[in-house]
Design an enzyme around this catalytic site. Structure first.
Site, PDB file in Angstrom:
ATOM      1  NE  ARG A   3      -2.929  11.551   3.404  1.00 53.02           N
ATOM      2  CZ  ARG A   3      -2.334  10.390   3.594  1.00 53.02           C
ATOM      3  NH1 ARG A   3      -1.068  10.215   3.243  1.00 53.02           N
ATOM      4  NH2 ARG A   3      -2.995   9.380   4.124  1.00 53.02           N
ATOM      5  CG  LEU A  45       4.991  -0.911   8.724  1.00 51.80           C
ATOM      6  CD1 LEU A  45       3.563  -0.503   9.039  1.00 51.80           C
ATOM      7  CD2 LEU A  45       5.964   0.167   9.171  1.00 51.80           C
ATOM      8  CE1 TYR A  61      -3.992  -1.961   2.230  1.00 48.96           C
ATOM      9  CE2 TYR A  61      -4.290   0.416   2.411  1.00 48.96           C
ATOM     10  CZ  TYR A  61      -3.763  -0.763   2.897  1.00 48.96           C
ATOM     11  OH  TYR A  61      -3.012  -0.749   4.040  1.00 48.96           O
ATOM     12  N   GLY A  95      -0.308  -9.219   4.185  1.00 48.58           N
ATOM     13  CA  GLY A  95      -1.353  -8.819   3.250  1.00 48.58           C
ATOM     14  C   GLY A  95      -0.866  -7.739   2.307  1.00 48.58           C
ATOM     15  CG  ASP A 133      -0.409 -17.141  -0.748  1.00 46.93           C
ATOM     16  OD1 ASP A 133       0.148 -16.655  -1.749  1.00 46.93           O
ATOM     17  OD2 ASP A 133      -1.578 -16.833  -0.394  1.00 46.93           O
ATOM     18  CG  HIS A 141      -5.488   4.478   2.470  1.00 48.47           C
ATOM     19  ND1 HIS A 141      -5.478   5.708   1.844  1.00 48.47           N
ATOM     20  CD2 HIS A 141      -4.195   4.210   2.779  1.00 48.47           C
ATOM     21  CE1 HIS A 141      -4.229   6.154   1.771  1.00 48.47           C
ATOM     22  NE2 HIS A 141      -3.424   5.266   2.328  1.00 48.47           N
TER      23      HIS A 141
END
Lengths: 266, 266, 266, 266, 266, 266
Positions: free
Chosen positions: B174, B14, B136, B72, B50, B113
């Site tokens: 789904r 993305l 997550y 992330g 990082d 999620h």
């Protein structure tokens, strides 16, 4: 088809639009204003009248089975102006309706300024609490209350249309959300007079804008599906109008600039 | 137009999509990742960093007036991985935003999620309770909470986008409900940076799918109307992917397969 | 693809429509009715059976993995007729399903008359309280309750479809709101059999009418987007059918004329 | 009766209260803290342990069928402190629960600071969106999310209690709304362990205060009816504590003073 | 403690009650009415003034930090009376508040007649739509709108109290639901002036009646728990007042008899 | 005061309680049952009648202005039993009411088993969807629908009381939530006959239990405030009844044991 449709405020911008396009709705169109209506076309009647003059208003209303009430004070103004046109004037109109030999159905031009102090990040529907953004907005809250009472008590049906920004084109960033095209307004009025049972709904008057703020799903039975979309004008607006900052009333509130106006003193 | 837009995770799927298509949004695009960003194109800046390194993150954020945080950990993983990238890393990002010389607007890549354990037979909107479906997902609940707090306390605006299934095509049953096309994602990000007042909304990131599960009506003011529709791929999916049984987590829960994963131990 | 799809009431208007168009759904179509089914086409089986005959109904249901239950009494009638067909008959059908060697998924032809006494000025969704408008409507409330119990207790999935006005064309003013085209009905049934997990939803069976009264957003996961719109027939209706007065049950209630029917005595 | 009840943070104010009064709940009480637990009374076990030490936490949790988790950082603090105690520490606790030979029921001391940035003029219930008022509050949002996930995925039941102001007496104006008496807290914990099916509720921890802000009606099934009322202390507070102005965070927000704290830097 | 509390309508029933019992709230009580206030007691000031006289009203309001506005027309009346006292008069009061050297907090005596046309079988709260039952009720809708606007725009806090039946005892069947005891009214006013942040709430003014119709849970933060209960008078009422039939406006509507009044013509 | 109150099922437990305590409500009490009513006391009439016998039921109902319908099948049973007593029987009762020379007000003994399959962790009110837990529960859904229709169409008022566990004492853990004391039942019936306008409400029949599951706030206008509380029996129950496990239907569902019953075959 209506026998006689009264359009008040017929010399104003929206009134003139109604005059031009609502002819198919009625055998006769009666046009009301304080001045400036020109000559009557066929099937038109012209009545000059101040909304604060109770006797004159009742005479104007008598015999009409439909009323599109665009008259009254349409922006913020000193209290006496608002009170005369939008409070006394509206009372006079409903008293005329109550006493008339035929019971009219009414389109009341309410305004988004009845809910103007809600934040734009909040979506509203007809059950959202009112939060008027000035004396003008308070007069619209009064008007919706008056319409509700005449419906419950006397069976007079009113559609209170909280008009957004009804202009030929949307012309600023807020109007990308609030624009109501003339054509969508006219289609809405036609729907209001066509539905067999109207009741006394509150309807948000906005086109089918991508960035819309208002939810009309509760009034699906009216059958109005707006077709225009302010998004078509986004590029033009972005190119010509400075984007407001996030702390500007234009960006914060449904009512936009009205939220920043002080009380207008005489 | 933004002065400097930071895209984190710019080497991911993305992030790369954003790098390719968001150029018109900003004078300069700053790209952040741990590695693999190739050469900077004109108007691009590359920062290797990082997310767990607070000093480096704050330096990366400094001076950016827009952030698209795609960085992330993007799928289930052992706790240390999630914690470093999505909890410590996000805290570092917001601290950078708070301390920066310009206050950035942020797009936070949250996830379905965060609400994955709701049943597919239940429709959700932004006010539905969170029900994360793994570590997550819990990290995304944390992230939305952090964004909310930095908004209420420091005025930093964030759009938390609960991304569904953002892939070139929907590729299972789904995803007929959860698919977000790349184009709709890009259009959403553009809307988020264009709206004068963003606030701190939660937005479901899904295209205009016939079988959609999520309701974005509360964020109409953003002006985002997704245009793609997973239904166009139904025949292809039915022909190539076995339909899950009704007791499969793929068919039961918003979060699909994630709901069936065990805790990932190191 | 289903192994064997039972269509009850297959000699009725909607049953015949299903017979003609649902062939692609199943290897075999079993057609049930009391009479009048003509000759079996390839892949068709014909079963003559009275819904009040428990043994016969259980035999008819045995082995079917899909049922479209269009059978039963479809309009107001004396109690014994309603009770035999829609109460005893439906119990027999569900007992057949419970005892069958395969667990079927069921489409139950419920009706808007289960909510008929709500006012048309009120929008309804699946959670609105029932307000049946006659014995027929009460039998549909019973049927939805029975379906719910067999789902919770025995895992049998049913879609209760509150069918509006399912006719070739809308033919009166109320049908501008309540019309369900044959094509949209068929598409709905296909969606119901395709979704991996159905649960036990209540779905309003109406096309995408401008003047729609019912909100199906809670069942978006089904993936059904009706395409027809009664509005296309408004001019024809206005030209040929007198508009009902605002006090007529046709204009007042969701259920229309049914709300005016007296109890049918034998 | 529980076999073994773990009370973490047993050296803190609330932990000590639990230690003193929850004995009847379990055959053995295991007390956890980093230090300061004194001597074990009969039926008590003492475990010294840092919540950030995963191995030690898992050992502490092993074999307990009830946990009252009062441990962790109880007020705003620098990120590392919050992260170690309330994020890593809570993950360790739930991993211990997941791996334990008996599945424990957990009382998680969440906090009103998970919703602290809502206005006091707004009433909240368990479905209100979270609006944490600092890093501490964000850690509680994280904790409630973690509890939810371990319930949905592993069947571990948790009551997340959003504790108000749990002190011997209410001692400021905000506490007239937010006070939780020690006795009401203890009664709540007893109810939580007595109800046959707990699920994973969010419960506001406040006494039966006349000026209460929070609505627990959704968790009536717990059977907890708080009996104390901060109103009994109003006169004392009015006499000894200056009433905050209407623009003070103490008067504006559920979270009170926490809403005014800056990020605590190390 | 207030410096100066203005009680308007101080010669009326409720105004006199306030005069007698609100002394502890303020150093000075200023009493306003058109006539009939007798002699000033210590710490009292008397001001004679017509609410329609803008200059006089502004002078009366100047310097007061609290206002209990019991003045105005308290029952249905001809339009000119309502308009002068409750519309012009209220505007004058708020203009006085806006221009005053101290910003007052206001208790506005609104009325159940703002929602009088809802059915008694329907429970109402502060978010229920208004349905005024006469010109008096419409003037209260206007007043609540005016209060809302002066709050949003000028920061003047008002509690709009929709008073039920405020009499020494409940004296008819409807009052078993709508009664407000004098003591509960006084306690409510005290709460309104004590809460640090009031905002602009709508509060139903009814005692803790077993048969209550109104839900004040949204304003729990005020801390008002009414203590009286009309049920104590049920036997007396049943013995002395004929029970209304189920079709009587007394039994049908929240507003009772007002719903049956015609417009009062001059 | 009623002229003639019919109590059906007068030989059952609740019917006998009504017979003993409702005498003050009516000049004459007519008692209906199939057998076992003993001798008529003064002001009593005894009618033996099977609810499935339409002619007999209509004769029993004739002339009664109040009906407490405790008759019918009160627990799960084979379909023919349920159908005869609760479906045919109830239709007969309402037909009797419709044809009677006086229009009766009816108390219908519905049941919590109409909503039995909701989880105990979920609070319910009158608008919650029905989820019957067996054939008995489905018959109550039918009955509430029938009552609704006879109200909308014929103006017959019914209170559908979803009775919880109406026994002398609560005798298991679920009854701590669902218990209805005899006294509270009688008080409720008195309220139902006293309120001038009843409408057609659904009322949960439970005492004022600390662990209550049901919300009657929408029917405050009835004036019923239950006074007993199952909590008084908690110790006794805990001492004598094993606490159900969390996976037991007794702990999971509103309907308790009924949710575990299979269909009763003849």
């Amino acid at each position: 088809m209506l026998k006689k449709l009264l359009i008040t405020g017929a010399n104003g911008q929206l009134g003139a639009e109604c005059r031009a396009k609502l002819k198919p709705l009625a055998e006769t169109i009666r046009l009301g204003a304080r001045h400036g209506l020109g000559e009557a076309a066929p099937h038109e009647e012209i009545v000059y009248c101040d909304l604060g003059d109770k006797v004159a208003v009742e005479a104007m209303v008598e015999g009409c089975d439909g009323i599109v009430h665009m008259g009254g004070q349409a922006i913020e103004a000193p209290w006496d102006t608002i009170r005369n046109a939008n409070i006394d004037g509206l009372f006079n109109l409903y008293e005329g309706a109550r006493k008339s030999s035929v019971k009219p159905r009414i389109v009341f031009a309410s305004s988004n300024h009845a809910i103007g102090f809600h934040r734009q990040t909040e979506r509203l529907d007809a059950k959202s609490p009112t939060r008027p953004d000035g004396l003008y907005g308070v007069s619209k809250v009064f008007g919706e209350g008056l319409a509700s009472m005449y419906h419950d008590k006397f069976g007079i049906e009113t559609a209170s249309v909280r008009i957004g920004s009804c202009t030929p084109e949307p012309d600023n960033h807020r109007a990308l959300s609030t624009w109501l095209s003339y054509d969508d307004l006219i289609r809405l009025i036609v729907c209001i007079f066509n539905v067999p049972r109207l009741g006394c709904p509150i309807i948000y008057g906005a086109s089918n804008n991508d960035a819309g703020l208002w939810d009309n799903r509760e009034v699906g039975y009216i059958g109005w599906q707006p077709r225009d979309n302010a998004e078509a004008f986004r590029e033009k607006i972005e190119a010509s109008v400075p984007r407001p900052s996030g702390d500007d009333v234009l960006a914060l509130y449904h009512g936009g600039a009205f939220c920043g106006h002080d009380i207008h003193e005489d």
